[in-house]
Design an enzyme around this catalytic site. Structure first.
Site, PDB file in Angstrom:
ATOM      1  N   ARG B  13       0.830  -1.205   0.000  1.00  0.00           N
ATOM      2  CA  ARG B  13       0.000   0.000   0.000  1.00  0.00           C
ATOM      3  C   ARG B  13       0.875   1.271   0.000  1.00  0.00           C
ATOM      4  NH1 ARG B  13      -0.977   4.730   2.407  1.00  0.00           N
ATOM      5  NH2 ARG B  13      -0.570   3.771   4.431  1.00  0.00           N
ATOM      6  N   ASP B  14       1.433   1.640   1.137  1.00  0.00           N
ATOM      7  CA  ASP B  14       2.214   2.886   1.222  1.00  0.00           C
ATOM      8  C   ASP B  14       3.387   2.852   0.241  1.00  0.00           C
ATOM      9  OD1 ASP B  14       2.814   5.392   2.170  1.00  0.00           O
ATOM     10  OD2 ASP B  14       3.710   4.739   4.049  1.00  0.00           O
ATOM     11  N   HIS B 212       6.203   4.618  12.439  1.00  0.00           N
ATOM     12  CA  HIS B 212       6.171   4.559  10.973  1.00  0.00           C
ATOM     13  C   HIS B 212       7.181   5.587  10.450  1.00  0.00           C
ATOM     14  CE1 HIS B 212       3.732   4.144   7.127  1.00  0.00           C
ATOM     15  NE2 HIS B 212       4.319   5.306   6.899  1.00  0.00           N
ATOM     16  N   HIS B 214       9.967   7.106   7.731  1.00  0.00           N
ATOM     17  CA  HIS B 214      10.456   7.156   6.353  1.00  0.00           C
ATOM     18  C   HIS B 214      11.952   7.426   6.445  1.00  0.00           C
ATOM     19  CE1 HIS B 214       6.715   7.331   3.774  1.00  0.00           C
ATOM     20  NE2 HIS B 214       6.286   7.099   4.984  1.00  0.00           N
ATOM     21  N   CYS B 245       8.669   9.595  -2.986  1.00  0.00           N
ATOM     22  CA  CYS B 245       7.960  10.432  -3.935  1.00  0.00           C
ATOM     23  C   CYS B 245       8.286   9.960  -5.344  1.00  0.00           C
ATOM     24  CB  CYS B 245       8.368  11.883  -3.760  1.00  0.00           C
ATOM     25  SG  CYS B 245       7.647  12.934  -5.002  1.00  0.00           S
ATOM     26  N   ASN B 254       9.384   4.411   2.902  1.00  0.00           N
ATOM     27  CA  ASN B 254       9.436   3.830   4.239  1.00  0.00           C
ATOM     28  C   ASN B 254      10.792   3.183   4.473  1.00  0.00           C
ATOM     29  OD1 ASN B 254       6.460   3.158   3.005  1.00  0.00           O
ATOM     30  ND2 ASN B 254       6.373   3.793   5.121  1.00  0.00           N
TER      31      ASN B 254
END
Lengths: 313, 313
Positions: B13-14, B212, B214, B245, B254
């Site tokens: 997903r992410d 979470h 990055h 991005c 992530n």
């Protein structure tokens, strides 16, 4: 006042010696001058090793001489400390003839690595070390020492922690003002860093220890955090994360100076270095080594506020 | 027995929603099956969002249905928990029709980011959250919550730590079993992590908090180390470090699951995941997204002993 951390820049040596593209001595002098202008105060400028084995370091004598002359003329701040790597007494002769003010010697914590890397046993390497250190003492030159494969050896796997402590002590006894503990193959984890430093601090002041992490497996900054917690205040890094294995494009070298400086400044430490200048040097260097450097800050930049109105959705 | 750390895999997903290349639902199902086979037990499989806004997530319903049917048939271990992102009650309807067993909702800690990202105020987003959570409760579906921009906002810069604590509490009150605190733009440093978690633990058990991170500025694993020291046992990560991005090739997403798992295992924690399998999935995925993934382990591999005789000098 925030706590000062010493950054020992190894890009011009440990970094560039592992790049495929060879930079001319003049370009390397420009690189060193830019680093100094950004506030970096400790720089390893080159190595007095065989050009046959390490062609990237050819011209190190020219660099040392030029920098020494700039310093003598007052064109470089007095607190700048420049160093060159010296493997043996022959290298030391060349270094002395090139007006160095500090030399770095090296040895490994693993017997197989010592044999494969410098073709001698650890005991023999300490003998070479002693010769260089004695010569340095006579000439009032400071000596720094690297101990490599502290956290793992590519040939032997695990390395004896007792041996690491013993060799570190030995290097200090022989005259090094500081020993830099190297994670040569980039395998260290923070618990291991804690464990080894706890063993070392029983016998040696951690003020005499620097940490030299490679970011091969992304753990470089995590290992720095643990080192800081243990009381370490001296770290090696290379601009842009220059280096790594030239034949494995994705492998990275030393931790990147700008990533380290970003993290330290955000945590409230001071380094005396201007982060935005490091990023400019990164982009300048990337053109010369003809690749993007692995540093994250070089790609992502310093966090900036984006004007809300200008954002496209 | 070593301490167990929960890895919540957000790659499908992410990760994938931020890749330029769009993978078919069938490929994403293969990806999820491979993750499960490697030992991953918590996976976010997709998002019930507008395909117009996030085309990469098209077909999430198909994926959820397929995975639910595999689980019903006993073809997936019972302890595997699959989740899908749901932005509002319309998304929740689609999720319910697709047999999801857990949904993830999200909100921001910064007003400007909330408006720019989901086009509503934080209060309005909590209202949407409540509707989804109420619906989930009725249907006995677990709810996980993301709080984004906890460590910094691209528009506002610093974010109020008091607000972070308040919103985390609110999300738990509304029915989330866990709140995942997101460093959405990758600016966090370990001291900040420590400071925020110290504020949170005064009011909330850290067992209900996931982190979470990055890895935009290379501090991801350093922030994990500090979180572990504070007592956090749940981390989000994406296979290969997928994401970032899509319009800034060098920016990373992530933290990479394999880098996290490598570090945790070396430190003596257990995850139930087979690291070598993750690396295989990395190389498989790299072909499909048509780029090398930013994970360091994917490039460097698990440390191996090199036979001394075979090394070329």
């Amino acid at each position: 006042m925030s706590k000062k951390i010493r950054i020992y820049e190894v890009g011009p040596r440990d970094g560039l010696q592992n790049e495929v593209v060879r930079l001319t001595p003049n370009l390397r002098i420009q690189f060193i001058k830019k680093l100094i202008a950004s506030g970096v105060r400790h720089i390893e400028t080159g190595a007095f090793v065989s050009e046959k084995w390490v062609p990237q370091m050819a011209g190190s004598a020219k660099i040392s001489k030029k920098m020494a002359s700039l310093k003598a003329q007052g064109n470089i701040p007095k607190d700048v400390k420049l160093c060159a790597l010296v493997p043996n007494s022959y290298g030391m002769k060349l270094a002395l003839a090139s007006d160095v003010e500090e030399v770095a010697v090296f040895g490994a914590a693993s017997e197989s690595f010592s044999k494969m890397n410098i073709n001698c046993s650890i005991d023999e390497s300490l003998e070479r070390f002693k010769q260089v250190a004695d010569e340095a003492k006579k000439n009032k030159i400071r000596v720094r020492a690297y101990l490599s494969t502290v956290f793992g050896c590519p040939f032997e796997g695990e390395v004896s922690e007792a041996k690491v402590v013993k060799l570190t002590e030995k290097m200090l006894e022989l005259g090094a003002y500081e020993v830099s503990l190297g994670d040569t193959i980039g395998v260290a984890d923070p618990k291991q860093v804690e464990r080894i430093l706890k063993k070392i601090e029983k016998r040696i002041s951690l003020k005499k220890i620097a940490m030299h992490f490679h970011d091969t497996r992304g753990t470089g900054l995590a290992n720095v955090i643990m080192s800081l917690q243990m009381g370490i205040t001296s770290f090696d890094s290379s601009l842009g994360g220059l280096g790594g294995c030239p034949y494995a494009p994705a492998a990275t070298g030393n931790i990147a100076t700008e990533d380290l400086v970003y993290t330290l400044h955000r945590m409230g430490y001071s380094t005396g270095i201007e982060l935005s200048e490091l990023i400019k040097i990164n982009h300048w260097m990337a053109k010369h080594v003809k690749r993007s450097l692995p540093s994250k800050l070089g790609a992502a930049g310093i966090p900036k506020r984006v004007p809300v109105k200008k954002r496209k959705l």
